[in-house]
Design a protein around this motif. Structure first.
Motif, PDB file in Angstrom:
ATOM      1  N   LYS A 752     -16.655  -0.271 -22.560  1.00  0.00           N
ATOM      2  CA  LYS A 752     -17.265  -1.166 -21.575  1.00  0.00           C
ATOM      3  C   LYS A 752     -16.342  -1.382 -20.381  1.00  0.00           C
ATOM      4  CE  LYS A 752     -20.352  -3.556 -24.769  1.00  0.00           C
ATOM      5  NZ  LYS A 752     -20.754  -4.852 -25.373  1.00  0.00           N
ATOM      6  N   ALA A 753     -15.054  -1.400 -20.638  1.00  0.00           N
ATOM      7  CA  ALA A 753     -14.104  -1.558 -19.536  1.00  0.00           C
ATOM      8  C   ALA A 753     -14.190  -0.379 -18.578  1.00  0.00           C
ATOM      9  CB  ALA A 753     -12.686  -1.706 -20.082  1.00  0.00           C
ATOM     10  N   ILE A 754     -14.237   0.824 -19.145  1.00  0.00           N
ATOM     11  CA  ILE A 754     -14.329   2.032 -18.309  1.00  0.00           C
ATOM     12  C   ILE A 754     -15.653   2.054 -17.559  1.00  0.00           C
ATOM     13  CG2 ILE A 754     -14.446   4.550 -18.371  1.00  0.00           C
ATOM     14  CD1 ILE A 754     -12.495   4.395 -20.788  1.00  0.00           C
ATOM     15  N   GLN A 755     -16.734   1.725 -18.252  1.00  0.00           N
ATOM     16  CA  GLN A 755     -18.044   1.679 -17.600  1.00  0.00           C
ATOM     17  C   GLN A 755     -18.051   0.673 -16.444  1.00  0.00           C
ATOM     18  OE1 GLN A 755     -20.546   0.706 -20.896  1.00  0.00           O
ATOM     19  NE2 GLN A 755     -20.797   2.827 -21.564  1.00  0.00           N
ATOM     20  N   LEU A 756     -17.492  -0.490 -16.707  1.00  0.00           N
ATOM     21  CA  LEU A 756     -17.447  -1.526 -15.676  1.00  0.00           C
ATOM     22  C   LEU A 756     -16.677  -1.046 -14.455  1.00  0.00           C
ATOM     23  CD1 LEU A 756     -17.956  -4.550 -14.867  1.00  0.00           C
ATOM     24  CD2 LEU A 756     -15.730  -5.040 -15.899  1.00  0.00           C
ATOM     25  N   LEU A 757     -15.510  -0.465 -14.694  1.00  0.00           N
ATOM     26  CA  LEU A 757     -14.686   0.022 -13.584  1.00  0.00           C
ATOM     27  C   LEU A 757     -15.403   1.134 -12.828  1.00  0.00           C
ATOM     28  CD1 LEU A 757     -11.250   0.016 -15.425  1.00  0.00           C
ATOM     29  CD2 LEU A 757     -11.831  -1.381 -13.430  1.00  0.00           C
ATOM     30  N   ASN A 758     -16.021   2.064 -13.553  1.00  0.00           N
ATOM     31  CA  ASN A 758     -16.746   3.155 -12.892  1.00  0.00           C
ATOM     32  C   ASN A 758     -17.858   2.620 -12.006  1.00  0.00           C
ATOM     33  OD1 ASN A 758     -16.552   5.603 -15.624  1.00  0.00           O
ATOM     34  ND2 ASN A 758     -15.140   5.162 -13.969  1.00  0.00           N
ATOM     35  N   GLN A 759     -18.642   1.713 -12.550  1.00  0.00           N
ATOM     36  CA  GLN A 759     -19.783   1.218 -11.777  1.00  0.00           C
ATOM     37  C   GLN A 759     -19.340   0.394 -10.579  1.00  0.00           C
ATOM     38  OE1 GLN A 759     -23.176   0.629 -13.933  1.00  0.00           O
ATOM     39  NE2 GLN A 759     -24.263  -0.640 -12.470  1.00  0.00           N
ATOM     40  N   LEU A 760     -18.163  -0.200 -10.660  1.00  0.00           N
ATOM     41  CA  LEU A 760     -17.628  -0.934  -9.521  1.00  0.00           C
ATOM     42  C   LEU A 760     -16.938  -0.011  -8.522  1.00  0.00           C
ATOM     43  CD1 LEU A 760     -16.190  -4.069 -11.362  1.00  0.00           C
ATOM     44  CD2 LEU A 760     -18.193  -3.995  -9.859  1.00  0.00           C
ATOM     45  N   GLY A 761     -16.865   1.291  -8.862  1.00  0.00           N
ATOM     46  CA  GLY A 761     -16.363   2.265  -7.907  1.00  0.00           C
ATOM     47  C   GLY A 761     -14.941   2.738  -8.140  1.00  0.00           C
ATOM     48  N   TYR A 762     -14.440   2.619  -9.367  1.00  0.00           N
ATOM     49  CA  TYR A 762     -13.059   3.001  -9.647  1.00  0.00           C
ATOM     50  C   TYR A 762     -13.017   4.167 -10.621  1.00  0.00           C
ATOM     51  CZ  TYR A 762     -12.272  -1.501  -7.494  1.00  0.00           C
ATOM     52  OH  TYR A 762     -12.282  -2.538  -6.603  1.00  0.00           O
ATOM     53  N   GLN A 763     -12.232   5.170 -10.259  1.00  0.00           N
ATOM     54  CA  GLN A 763     -12.010   6.292 -11.168  1.00  0.00           C
ATOM     55  C   GLN A 763     -10.975   5.884 -12.202  1.00  0.00           C
ATOM     56  OE1 GLN A 763      -9.943   9.685  -9.579  1.00  0.00           O
ATOM     57  NE2 GLN A 763     -10.850  11.087 -11.056  1.00  0.00           N
ATOM     58  N   VAL A 764     -11.259   6.170 -13.453  1.00  0.00           N
ATOM     59  CA  VAL A 764     -10.361   5.811 -14.553  1.00  0.00           C
ATOM     60  C   VAL A 764      -9.769   7.079 -15.146  1.00  0.00           C
ATOM     61  CG1 VAL A 764     -10.148   4.671 -16.793  1.00  0.00           C
ATOM     62  CG2 VAL A 764     -11.711   3.745 -15.061  1.00  0.00           C
ATOM     63  N   ILE A 765      -8.449   7.108 -15.233  1.00  0.00           N
ATOM     64  CA  ILE A 765      -7.733   8.202 -15.876  1.00  0.00           C
ATOM     65  C   ILE A 765      -6.918   7.627 -17.025  1.00  0.00           C
ATOM     66  CG2 ILE A 765      -5.962   9.980 -15.601  1.00  0.00           C
ATOM     67  CD1 ILE A 765      -6.731  10.149 -12.655  1.00  0.00           C
ATOM     68  N   ILE A 766      -7.034   8.235 -18.188  1.00  0.00           N
ATOM     69  CA  ILE A 766      -6.151   7.886 -19.300  1.00  0.00           C
ATOM     70  C   ILE A 766      -5.039   8.932 -19.322  1.00  0.00           C
ATOM     71  CG2 ILE A 766      -5.911   7.568 -21.776  1.00  0.00           C
ATOM     72  CD1 ILE A 766      -8.770   6.665 -21.924  1.00  0.00           C
TER      73      ILE A 766
END
Length: 1006
Positions: A752-766
């Motif tokens: 959910k954290a990744i989904q939230l960040l993506n939808q707010l416009g942030y690319q997530v890299i682990i």
């Protein structure tokens, strides 16, 4: 003697200890003194006190009454039996609101008494800086007052009656007596009658009256605690015509437990202060200017006038909690006067402060005069009250020493007295801290000395001698509120003259012929520079540690604890420190106790490994590692860090327990159980096998175990990358630290954290990284944690920056980068660790910063109304980060977020799972958190960032707490992007398919 002590113990209903550990814990107070007592008793009844008195009288030993143990003059330090009334003598017995009095036992905490009285519109006025743990018995013993004494005077003026046991064991009640009652009390052959006859004989002699009035401090000095208060008794009838009725309570107040053992106290109360008040925080270029301005402030009937000098203000710059409280400070003033005015309307208050500011400016005094209201006033008073502990933060072995810190003179003499005082110090090449009660003619003055050296010890005495002469010149009092104790007792004769001193000695002999009550205080005190905490020139070993202590060694860090007892506050006072003490109310479970034990053994141990002592292990056992002390202790003693260091060294000598290895290797073990999540969950939720496994591993059978998700977060992320649209344009890239707890236990939250960040416009890299090392640190496997930290810093520091931060979901994991990594990595990685720490953020912090930058808008979230109760993670609170979570949860415009005033939840990682700690863990939860959650309606959301906190809430209340990210994820409005629904379907893919990817393989960066 041990046999007799054992016999005494058998007579008591309370607790009795004669072991070395407990004696060490009670060998010090908040003063510079230390002396091993014979034993420690925690009485549970008045009968226990009678047994103790009889034993002391028969065996020739002494009794040392003790409440919170925050005395600054060594009042509760001695070689007799320490009698701690703080645990059981805590009853509020009776209150009469119509005539405004309350009857209490001596262990009632001042602030808790006022919480009880507030609904009645009443309160007990005298206030010490330690009011959230100071007890009424101690306030009577020292005749305490505090910041507001210009209005509410001292404890003496509020003490109506006292019940006590005399040295022969007889019970008496002291109260106001008219002439006939006084004469009647003089009749008979009891010890009580002898007390009245003796004082009648002493004060009835005209020559004694002349000598007392000639030699005692000026009556205009309301804060005068030098010797026994026979000067106060002299002003009452029958010795002074028209004086108030005679009351021995005036003598008992300030007698430091040397005359009788108090069992009950009746206090007069005040109406609550006026509804409107303000602080005028005047800034000055010199202390002299501030003290001149003090006289102007006093003309307008302030409620308090407190001075804070630049040394205190400098200390606040490095204290996490107090840094926020100095928001009103302009520039670098040499001194502040914090002046409180109160009235029944805001207009009157503002008019008064305007006049005061005008008069000061007209006199050329002061350069900045901010007015503070409401909650901002609490911040200023917190800053002022923290002064005592903050002084312990001075680097190295030089400290601001309590030696002449309690002198009081007529307020009109204060500017001249302080000028002479500073010239006296300058002559010796010394300087002093100045703070506190300018309005009452008393500043707490502390010269900077190193008591570990012979020269420091010599100066300790020399300064005391010379200042005593200076105070006598101004006919002042060597003690204004902290008492004589063993620090100033030696100078009482000099301050009041030999004839008056002889009267005091005769008085002590009459009340306590065998000197069983707290001997060596006020009368016949030993030399003031003996029995100090530090033996001059004592060599201490070079102790090798894993952590670095930045300008200190580990012993010096433990020595920062000055005994102020902030860790003794209850849950009613708020804050986190110290959860184990809040639950048990045992001195052994305070941060102070742990620091005292560490200091004692690290200084005196003859072992090559000075940590190898079971006594240290015992007192460290109930430290939850909450880190509340790191922010709430004014001395910033980080006991969690000290405990981890101790465990590493102790386990070097004694081996690592199996359970500790299992906990420390949580990530490694989870890697394998993640291959069989369904089987693991079936086994660990089954009643019989689960109980057997938990019992074998040393975990509480009552405790539920967290279940594993069907897929780890890293595996979910790998599969997601295969389907990600490479043409998506993001406004910013963030690196997500996929911590071991989120990866293996809370993968759903991570998704959910990744989904939230993506939808707010942030690319997530682990990125590639190892576990956080938090579990290893908590179990003292610091060298293992060091390797992990070195690896993570080397891998992540080249990637992470302010533009591409490292964000984390679980506070205990991501905050390891901020808190421990800079203290544990190899030297060559230190700067990289600091850089990484500066850009390692809780996901809440990151979202808040983006919200403030205008990159995240309220319009992106629901307008639905909801109430959220937020419980913060301890380490999050220790770093002052809870407000960020509260603000982020308020992103949806109609979400009302209320922070639960709870401290530690009680789980603290593995602590609450452990068999021997389970009961205490739940007891801590029951202090505030569980009852607050249980009373919430079903529609109220419970939020908690910490995985262990959420687990504790579930076990303790049956309610489910959500991570703040889950709350925001649910509140996010649907967008044109299909990413959200696309991602969600991967959660439900069969784990049999997902586990084909090796769970320990690091994810590939897109």
């Amino acid at each position: 003697m041990q046999k007799k002590l054992k016999q005494l113990s058998g007579l008591l209903t309370g607790e009795f200890y004669s072991d070395e550990l407990m004696r060490i814990l009670y060998a010090t107070d908040a003063s510079a003194y230390s002396e091993m007592p014979l034993a420690v008793c925690i009485p549970a009844s008045v009968d226990d006190l009678r047994h103790l008195i009889a034993f002391a009288r028969n065996e020739g030993v002494s009794l040392i009454p003790r409440a919170a143990g925050t005395s600054l003059a060594g009042q509760v330090v001695g070689n007799g039996i320490v009698v701690d009334i703080s645990k059981y003598f805590t009853g509020i017995l009776e209150v009469d609101s119509s005539v405004r009095w309350v009857r209490v036992q001596p262990g009632v905490v001042r602030d808790e008494l006022n919480l009880f009285l507030k609904p009645l519109g009443l309160f007990f006025g005298p206030e010490t800086s330690t009011a959230n743990r100071a007890m009424i018995g101690g306030m009577v013993g020292n005749n305490s007052c505090g910041s507001n004494s210009v209005i509410y005077k001292s404890t003496r003026e509020h003490t109506l009656a006292i019940k006590a046991l005399l040295s022969d064991g007889s019970e008496v009640e002291f109260k106001a007596l008219n002439f006939e009652e006084f004469i009647q009390k003089c009749q008979g052959d009891t010890l009580e009658a002898n007390l009245y006859r003796s004082i009648r004989g002493q004060l009835g002699l005209y020559e004694n009256q002349l000598e007392i009035r000639k030699e005692f401090p000026r009556p205009s000095i309301e804060r005068r605690n030098t010797g026994y208060a026979i000067d106060m008794l002299l002003e009452s009838a029958p010795f002074t015509a028209g004086g108030p009725d005679f009351n021995f309570c005036k003598l008992i107040c300030g007698s430091e437990g040397t005359l009788a053992f108090i069992t009950e106290i009746k206090l007069s109360l005040n109406p609550l202060p006026p509804a409107h008040s303000v602080l005028l925080c005047a800034h000055f270029a010199s202390i002299d200017d501030a003290l001149k301005a003090n006289l102007i402030a006093l003309k307008h009937q302030p409620y308090a006038v407190e001075l804070i000098d630049h040394y205190i203000l400098e200390c606040t710059k490095s204290n996490r909690e107090q840094l926020d409280n100095r928001f009103f400070v302009e520039g670098d003033p040499a001194a502040l006067l914090v002046i409180e005015y109160a009235a029944d309307s805001l207009e009157k208050v503002n008019e008064c402060t305007g006049i005061v500011e005008h008069e000061m400016r007209e006199a050329g005094l002061g350069y900045h005069f901010p007015l503070l209201y409401g909650s901002d006033m609490k911040k200023v008073w917190s800053l002022r009250k923290a002064g005592l502990g903050l002084l312990s933060n001075l680097p190295g072995d030089e400290k601001a020493v309590p030696v002449i810190e309690d002198t009081a003179v007529d307020v009109r003499d204060l500017p001249a007295y302080i000028r002479e005082f500073n010239l006296l110090l300058e002559k010796h090449g010394l300087h002093s801290v100045h703070y506190a009660h300018a309005g009452s003619g008393e500043l707490h003055l502390r010269p900077i000395l190193n008591l570990k050296t012979s020269e420091g010890n010599r100066m300790f005495r020399l300064i005391a001698e010379e200042v005593a002469l200076l105070v006598k010149k101004y006919k002042g009092s060597l003690s204004g509120e902290h008492g004589d104790g063993r620090l100033r007792g030696e100078f009482v004769e000099q301050m009041i003259g030999p004839k008056n001193y002889a009267l005091l000695r005769e008085l002590k002999d009459t009340w306590d012929a065998k000197h069983i009550f707290n001997p060596g205080k006020i009368i016949d005190s030993p030399p003031m520079n003996t029995s100090l905490r530090y033996v001059p020139e004592k060599q201490t070993p070079d102790i090798r540690t894993v952590f670095r202590y930045h300008g200190q060694n580990i012993l010096q860090h433990a020595e920062q604890c000055n005994g102020s007892g902030d860790c003794r506050k209850s849950q009613l006072a708020g804050g986190t420190m110290c959860p184990s003490y809040m639950a048990t109310r045992n001195e052994k479970d305070t941060t102070r106790a742990r620091a005292n034990v560490l200091r004692t053994y690290l200084t005196n141990s003859a072992k090559i490994n000075p940590f190898d002592h079971p006594e240290i292990k015992e007192v460290m056992d109930l430290c939850l590692g909450c880190k509340g002390c790191k922010s709430e202790c004014p001395s910033n003693v980080d006991m969690a860090k000290l405990k981890a260091e101790f465990l590493q060294a102790y386990q070097d000598a004694n081996g690592v327990p199996l359970r500790s290895r299992l906990v420390a290797n949580f990530s490694t073990l989870s890697r394998f159980t993640a291959l069989i999540p369904h089987l693991y969950n079936y086994v660990m939720t089954g009643r019989i096998v689960s109980r057997l496994i938990k019992r074998t591993m040393g975990f509480a059978v009552q405790r539920s175990m967290p279940e594993l998700p069907p897929v780890t977060l890293k595996n979910w992320f790998r599969l997601r990358l295969k389907k990600t649209n490479p043409d998506v344009v993001y406004k910013k890239t963030v690196y997500l630290f996929c911590d071991e707890f989120t990866n293996y236990q809370d993968a759903k939250i991570g998704i959910k954290a990744i989904q939230l960040l993506n939808q707010l416009g942030y690319q997530v890299i682990i990125p590639e990284h190892q576990e956080s090392g938090r579990a290893s640190i908590s179990k003292g496997l610091l060298r293992r944690a060091k390797k992990i930290a070195n690896y993570n810093v080397a891998k992540l520091s080249p990637l992470v920056s302010a533009d591409t931060p490292l964000i984390g979901i679980e506070p205990s994991a991501i905050l390891t980068f901020r808190d421990e990594y800079p203290d544990i990595v190899d030297d060559h990685l230190l700067e990289s660790a600091k850089k990484l720490a500066a850009n390692a953020l809780l996901i809440d912090e990151f979202l808040l910063s983006e919200m403030k930058a205008g990159s995240i808008l309220k319009s992106q979230f629901t307008a639905e109304e909801k109430t959220i109760k937020l419980h913060g993670h301890c380490q999050q609170k220790a770093l002052g980060l809870l407000p960020a979570t509260q603000q982020v949860l308020s992103l949806p415009e109609n979400y009302k977020v209320e922070t639960i005033a709870s401290g530690c939840c009680g789980m603290a990682g593995s602590f609450g799972y452990e068999r021997e700690h389970y009961a205490l863990s739940m007891q801590i939860g029951e202090l505030v958190l569980f009852p607050e959650i249980r009373k919430q309606p079903e529609q109220v959301l419970i939020a908690a960032p910490g995985t262990s906190c959420r687990h504790q809430i579930k076990d303790g209340t049956g309610k489910t707490a959500k991570h703040p990210i889950e709350v925001l994820h649910e509140a996010l409005l649907p967008s044109a992007s299909a990413m959200r629904s696309y991602q969600l379907k991967y959660w439900f893919v069969s784990s049999a398919v997902l586990v084909r990817s090796r769970p320990n393989q690091p994810p590939v960066n897109p």
